[in-house]
Scaffold this motif. Structure first.
Motif, short mmCIF file in Angstrom:
data_model
loop_
_atom_site.label_atom_id
_atom_site.label_comp_id
_atom_site.label_asym_id
_atom_site.label_seq_id
_atom_site.Cartn_x
_atom_site.Cartn_y
_atom_site.Cartn_z
N ALA A 203 0.83 -1.20 0.00
CA ALA A 203 0.00 0.00 0.00
C ALA A 203 0.86 1.25 0.00
O ALA A 203 1.79 1.39 0.80
N SER B 270 -1.30 8.14 -2.69
CA SER B 270 -1.23 9.06 -3.83
C SER B 270 -1.07 10.49 -3.36
O SER B 270 -1.16 10.79 -2.16
N VAL C 6 -5.08 9.04 -1.52
CA VAL C 6 -5.77 7.78 -1.76
C VAL C 6 -4.77 6.64 -1.65
O VAL C 6 -3.67 6.69 -2.23
N LEU C 7 -5.14 5.60 -0.93
CA LEU C 7 -4.28 4.43 -0.78
C LEU C 7 -4.46 3.50 -1.97
O LEU C 7 -5.59 3.09 -2.29
N VAL C 8 -3.36 3.18 -2.62
CA VAL C 8 -3.39 2.31 -3.79
C VAL C 8 -2.39 1.18 -3.63
O VAL C 8 -1.49 1.25 -2.78
N TRP D 53 -5.12 10.36 -7.64
CA TRP D 53 -5.81 9.11 -7.93
C TRP D 53 -6.43 9.11 -9.33
O TRP D 53 -6.41 8.09 -10.03
N ALA E 48 -5.69 5.98 -11.64
CA ALA E 48 -6.81 5.11 -11.98
C ALA E 48 -6.86 4.78 -13.46
O ALA E 48 -7.44 3.75 -13.86
N PRO F 34 -5.43 -0.83 -8.42
CA PRO F 34 -6.60 -0.79 -7.55
C PRO F 34 -6.39 0.06 -6.30
O PRO F 34 -5.27 0.24 -5.82
N ARG F 35 -7.50 0.56 -5.79
CA ARG F 35 -7.50 1.23 -4.49
C ARG F 35 -7.50 0.18 -3.39
O ARG F 35 -8.09 -0.90 -3.54
N LEU F 36 -6.88 0.51 -2.26
CA LEU F 36 -6.82 -0.44 -1.16
C LEU F 36 -8.21 -0.76 -0.61
O LEU F 36 -8.50 -1.91 -0.27
N ASP F 37 -9.09 0.24 -0.50
CA ASP F 37 -10.41 -0.04 0.05
C ASP F 37 -11.18 -1.04 -0.82
O ASP F 37 -11.85 -1.94 -0.31
N THR G 38 1.39 7.54 5.55
CA THR G 38 0.80 6.35 4.92
C THR G 38 0.20 5.43 5.98
O THR G 38 -0.91 4.93 5.81
#
Length: 239
Positions: free
Chosen positions: A40, A43, A47-49, A71, A75, A93-96, A123
């Protein structure tokens, strides 16, 4: 004989599908794994990616670092063509979204937090905020090679399992383990000896080894007391 429970899909299944992507994660589930490991990063707009390298060139069609892009740009990146034409257009992908997909697939997760600098903690703070907002998954281990990151997770989510990553096993491992209240060490398989895992287990700690793609070596590590191994190629180890 090795079992799926003793294997952790490294970045999904990194030799068989683009790493740190939904495609790799879904493949790990189809292969019967219970656990995957993902990386992880944060950004520019928070945003966690999923991404292992700080630099984007190796696995995407973007340049620069993750932290240099919002993001919206990340994306749209192609994170699959580098691996093969069949994966052209695969997205970062996003972590969520990954956490929700893993829940649906019945996969457990090792999330390695990769700060831009070993001393920054934003982070880790973002990961903690995300996990609080969606409720902690049933089985999830947080790790990092940054001691400051692991310390931040100790402060932010003290009840949650934490592991310290290590390329070289430190002589003051007992002090580190106590101060961070570690549950485990994630270590380079090359530094594991027959004495290491029993020593850690006696101290109430688990040892997991990365990255192992040879079946005989994986079996040896398990026989020495390593709980599980991170692998890029689960079928090779289970064959």
């Amino acid at each position: 004989m090795l079992t799926p429970a003793q294997l952790i899909g490294h970045r999904g299944a990194a030799l068989l599908a683009p790493e740190n992507t939904m495609a790799g994660i879904e493949l790990a589930a189809r292969l019967g794994l219970q656990w995957i490991e993902i990386d992880a990063q944060l950004s520019r707009d928070g945003v966690l990616v999923l991404m292992h390298d700080h630099e984007l060139e190796r696995t995407t069609d973007l340049t620069g670092t993750v932290r240099e892009h919002d993001w919206a740009t990340l994306a749209q990146a192609d994170a699959g063509s580098w691996f093969g034409a069949d994966y052209s257009g695969t997205r970062i992908p996003r972590l969520d979204a990954v956490i929700e997909r893993c829940r649906a697939l019945g996969l457990y997760m090792h999330i390695e937090i990769k700060p831009l600098d070993v001393h920054e903690t934003d982070t880790a703070e973002a990961v903690a905020d995300l996990l609080r907002s969606i409720a902690l998954p049933e089985a999830l281990v947080i790790s990092s090679f940054s001691g400051d990151t692991v310390a931040a997770m100790h402060r932010l989510l003290p009840e949650h399992p934490r592991a310290q990553g290590a390329e070289h096993f430190p002589e003051n491992w007992r002090e580190i383990s106590r101060s961070l209240e570690l549950d485990a060490w994630h270590v380079d398989a090359d530094i594991v000896t027959p004495e290491l895992a029993p020593m850690l287990r006696e101290a109430g700690l688990t040892v997991r080894a990365w990255t192992v793609n040879d079946r005989a070596r994986a079996q040896q590590l398990i026989d020495w007391g390593v709980e599980s191994v991170f692998t890029d190629d689960p079928p090779r180890l289970l064959r």
